[in-house]
Motif scaffolding. Structure first.
Motif, PDB file in Angstrom:
ATOM      1  N   GLN A  67      -3.672  -2.287  -9.413  1.00 10.44           N
ATOM      2  CA  GLN A  67      -3.504  -0.876  -9.734  1.00 10.44           C
ATOM      3  C   GLN A  67      -4.540   0.019  -9.057  1.00 10.44           C
ATOM      4  O   GLN A  67      -4.492   1.241  -9.192  1.00 10.44           O
ATOM      5  CB  GLN A  67      -3.580  -0.681 -11.261  1.00 10.44           C
ATOM      6  CG  GLN A  67      -2.524  -1.446 -12.033  1.00 10.44           C
ATOM      7  CD  GLN A  67      -1.115  -1.128 -11.539  1.00 10.44           C
ATOM      8  OE1 GLN A  67      -0.760   0.031 -11.357  1.00 10.44           O
ATOM      9  NE2 GLN A  67      -0.324  -2.168 -11.317  1.00 10.44           N
ATOM     10  N   TRP A  68      -5.483  -0.568  -8.327  1.00 12.68           N
ATOM     11  CA  TRP A  68      -6.490   0.227  -7.611  1.00 12.68           C
ATOM     12  C   TRP A  68      -5.810   0.943  -6.436  1.00 12.68           C
ATOM     13  O   TRP A  68      -4.909   0.389  -5.806  1.00 12.68           O
ATOM     14  CB  TRP A  68      -7.611  -0.674  -7.110  1.00 12.68           C
ATOM     15  CG  TRP A  68      -8.742   0.060  -6.437  1.00 12.68           C
ATOM     16  CD1 TRP A  68      -9.023   0.090  -5.109  1.00 12.68           C
ATOM     17  CD2 TRP A  68      -9.742   0.852  -7.078  1.00 12.68           C
ATOM     18  NE1 TRP A  68     -10.137   0.856  -4.872  1.00 12.68           N
ATOM     19  CE2 TRP A  68     -10.602   1.340  -6.063  1.00 12.68           C
ATOM     20  CE3 TRP A  68     -10.008   1.208  -8.393  1.00 12.68           C
ATOM     21  CZ2 TRP A  68     -11.699   2.158  -6.325  1.00 12.68           C
ATOM     22  CZ3 TRP A  68     -11.101   2.030  -8.673  1.00 12.68           C
ATOM     23  CH2 TRP A  68     -11.928   2.484  -7.643  1.00 12.68           C
ATOM     24  N   PRO A  69      -6.219   2.176  -6.109  1.00  8.73           N
ATOM     25  CA  PRO A  69      -5.568   2.910  -5.013  1.00  8.73           C
ATOM     26  C   PRO A  69      -5.683   2.180  -3.674  1.00  8.73           C
ATOM     27  O   PRO A  69      -6.716   1.568  -3.383  1.00  8.73           O
ATOM     28  CB  PRO A  69      -6.349   4.236  -4.969  1.00  8.73           C
ATOM     29  CG  PRO A  69      -6.934   4.385  -6.338  1.00  8.73           C
ATOM     30  CD  PRO A  69      -7.247   2.990  -6.795  1.00  8.73           C
TER      31      PRO A  69
ATOM     32  N   VAL B 204       2.980   3.975  -2.043  1.00  5.57           N
ATOM     33  CA  VAL B 204       3.014   4.547  -3.392  1.00  5.57           C
ATOM     34  C   VAL B 204       4.189   5.509  -3.474  1.00  5.57           C
ATOM     35  O   VAL B 204       4.328   6.398  -2.636  1.00  5.57           O
ATOM     36  CB  VAL B 204       1.690   5.282  -3.707  1.00  5.57           C
ATOM     37  CG1 VAL B 204       1.739   5.890  -5.104  1.00  5.57           C
ATOM     38  CG2 VAL B 204       0.502   4.331  -3.582  1.00  5.57           C
TER      39      VAL B 204
ATOM     40  N   ARG C 179      -2.154   4.473  -9.116  1.00  7.19           N
ATOM     41  CA  ARG C 179      -2.708   4.103  -7.815  1.00  7.19           C
ATOM     42  C   ARG C 179      -3.061   5.320  -6.966  1.00  7.19           C
ATOM     43  O   ARG C 179      -3.627   5.181  -5.882  1.00  7.19           O
ATOM     44  CB  ARG C 179      -1.738   3.193  -7.063  1.00  7.19           C
ATOM     45  CG  ARG C 179      -1.395   1.920  -7.824  1.00  7.19           C
ATOM     46  CD  ARG C 179      -0.529   0.997  -7.008  1.00  7.19           C
ATOM     47  NE  ARG C 179      -1.259   0.438  -5.902  1.00  7.19           N
ATOM     48  CZ  ARG C 179      -0.722   0.121  -4.733  1.00  7.19           C
ATOM     49  NH1 ARG C 179       0.561   0.379  -4.507  1.00  7.19           N
ATOM     50  NH2 ARG C 179      -1.456  -0.386  -3.772  1.00  7.19           N
TER      51      ARG C 179
ATOM     52  N   ASP D 263       0.823  -1.206   0.000  1.00  2.41           N
ATOM     53  CA  ASP D 263       0.000   0.000   0.000  1.00  2.41           C
ATOM     54  C   ASP D 263       0.864   1.266   0.000  1.00  2.41           C
ATOM     55  O   ASP D 263       0.375   2.369   0.232  1.00  2.41           O
ATOM     56  CB  ASP D 263      -0.972   0.021   1.186  1.00  2.41           C
ATOM     57  CG  ASP D 263      -0.277  -0.155   2.532  1.00  2.41           C
ATOM     58  OD1 ASP D 263       0.957  -0.353   2.545  1.00  2.41           O
ATOM     59  OD2 ASP D 263      -0.972  -0.104   3.570  1.00  2.41           O
TER      60      ASP D 263
END
Length: 385
Positions: free
Chosen positions: A265-267, A183, A190, A181
């Motif tokens: 690739q979802w935040p 980034v 994301r 999680d």
């Protein structure tokens, strides 16, 4: 007005970035953080279990997991399963463990986004960001389904924050043992969401999406017919008297789930938490929280950015202000504008155009000089090192 007042424990002295907070009891104090009017909470119906929602709201604002208690001295945990709010005002205290205090990361007071992807800043990274977000989310608004022509690729953490900021922020708030999680790139897909332009303007101010399950709530706390562990991101409108933030009269109501992409690739949820915390701060945050406490952490936030990123952020913020002035000019003058324009009313049109052009050139030159000075200072520091 009857309200629930929420207090959280904050350090008197904030440690610099990368350093540990002093956990001695003498370094901690209770701070009035949120004021939640009972009528507003009842009208918004953020959750079937309001105390669970309050726990989540203060948790994402403070940046630490904890429990609510009616006592500042004892963590006498409230009954989270109560489905109703009290009829009179009450005070709650948010207790956090030493482990949570070490990782504490309050919401940035300047989290509010100041730019849209439609800005004149055309970079390869930004272009890839727009394309990647649109492709992942199916080229239509994840909330309303509106066509891509009416949509923006919105940054969850504002693009002006830069790579170092989002990396530091997600590392501090990471809850994954694998670190998936975290980034590193502010223009990572994301950190994006494809939503309609109306909603983009209200994101993090009057509109946010609540991810469940989270440390305080499961999905059934929002929808009793939903599986408790079902993954969901729920639309919450903090100011329902501005319906256009949902994207039109036919948009789904507040409390509806958005369409999500079941891909890596979802935040990460912690970025949705940040946006939600911004809306909570906007509508329920006390002046003490906004000005005194979060301001004390501002240097911690800034110290995570390089001098180059600070200079770029300043430039983008200045450009955003210029665009705001231009939009205001298109909407027409207000009384103050008319008053300020009085000395120029009798000036011939041709001469007035020259004056305006000269003023614009002067302003741009001053801004360029200021930016050049910042960059030169940064370059000199690099050379010295």
């Amino acid at each position: 007005m009857a309200a629930i007042q929420v207090y959280a424990s904050f350090p008197c002295a904030v440690a610099p970035a990368g350093a540990d907070l002093d956990l001695a009891p003498t370094n901690w104090r209770w701070v009035h953080c949120l004021s939640l009017p009972l009528d507003t909470l009842k009208a918004r119906q953020f959750s079937q279990r309001p105390y669970k929602w309050i726990r989540y709201a203060i948790g994402v604002v403070v940046g630490a997991e904890g429990d609510l208690s009616s006592s500042p001295d004892l963590p006498d945990i409230v009954d989270y399963d109560i489905g109703h709010l009290p009829s009179e005002s009450a005070t709650l205290y948010y207790h956090t463990s030493d482990e949570e205090r070490r990782r504490m990361c309050p919401i940035d007071p300047d989290l509010e986004r100041t730019e849209s992807f439609t800005s004149s800043i055309a970079t390869t990274r930004l272009a890839h960001f727009i394309d990647d977000v649109k492709e992942r989310d199916g080229s239509s608004c994840v909330m309303t389904g509106l066509d891509e022509k009416l949509c923006d690729a919105a940054h969850l953490l504002a693009q002006t924050k830069g790579d170092t900021y989002i990396s530091t922020y997600t590392q501090r708030r990471s809850r994954s043992t694998a670190g998936d999680d975290i980034v590193q790139d502010i223009n990572s897909v994301r950190n994006g969401l494809f939503i309609n332009g109306f909603s983009h303007k209200g994101l993090g101010k009057h509109l946010a999406f609540l991810p469940t399950p989270n440390f305080a709530m499961d999905t059934a706390d929002l929808d009793p017919n939903a599986p408790p562990e079902g993954r969901r991101y729920t639309t919450h409108l903090f100011k329902p008297d501005i319906p256009f933030f949902l994207g039109g009269r036919n948009a789904p109501p507040s409390g509806s789930p958005i369409r999500i992409s079941d891909t890596p690739q979802w935040p990460p949820a912690i970025l949705f938490d940040a946006v939600y915390a911004g809306a909570v701060l906007q509508h329920f945050g006390t002046e003490t929280l906004k000005e005194d406490v979060t301001a004390a952490w501002k240097e911690t936030f800034l110290s995570s950015m390089t001098e180059e990123e600070k200079a770029i952020a300043d430039g983008r913020a200045a450009a955003a202000k210029m665009r705001a002035y231009e939009r205001k000019a298109q909407e027409g003058p207000d009384n103050f504008d008319i008053l300020m324009a009085m000395p120029y009313i009798s000036v011939p049109r041709d001469k007035l155009k020259i004056l305006i052009r000269e003023a614009k050139v002067k302003a741009e030159a001053e801004e360029h000089e200021r930016m050049e000075e910042k960059v030169n200072t940064w370059m000199e520091q690099i050379a010295d090192e």
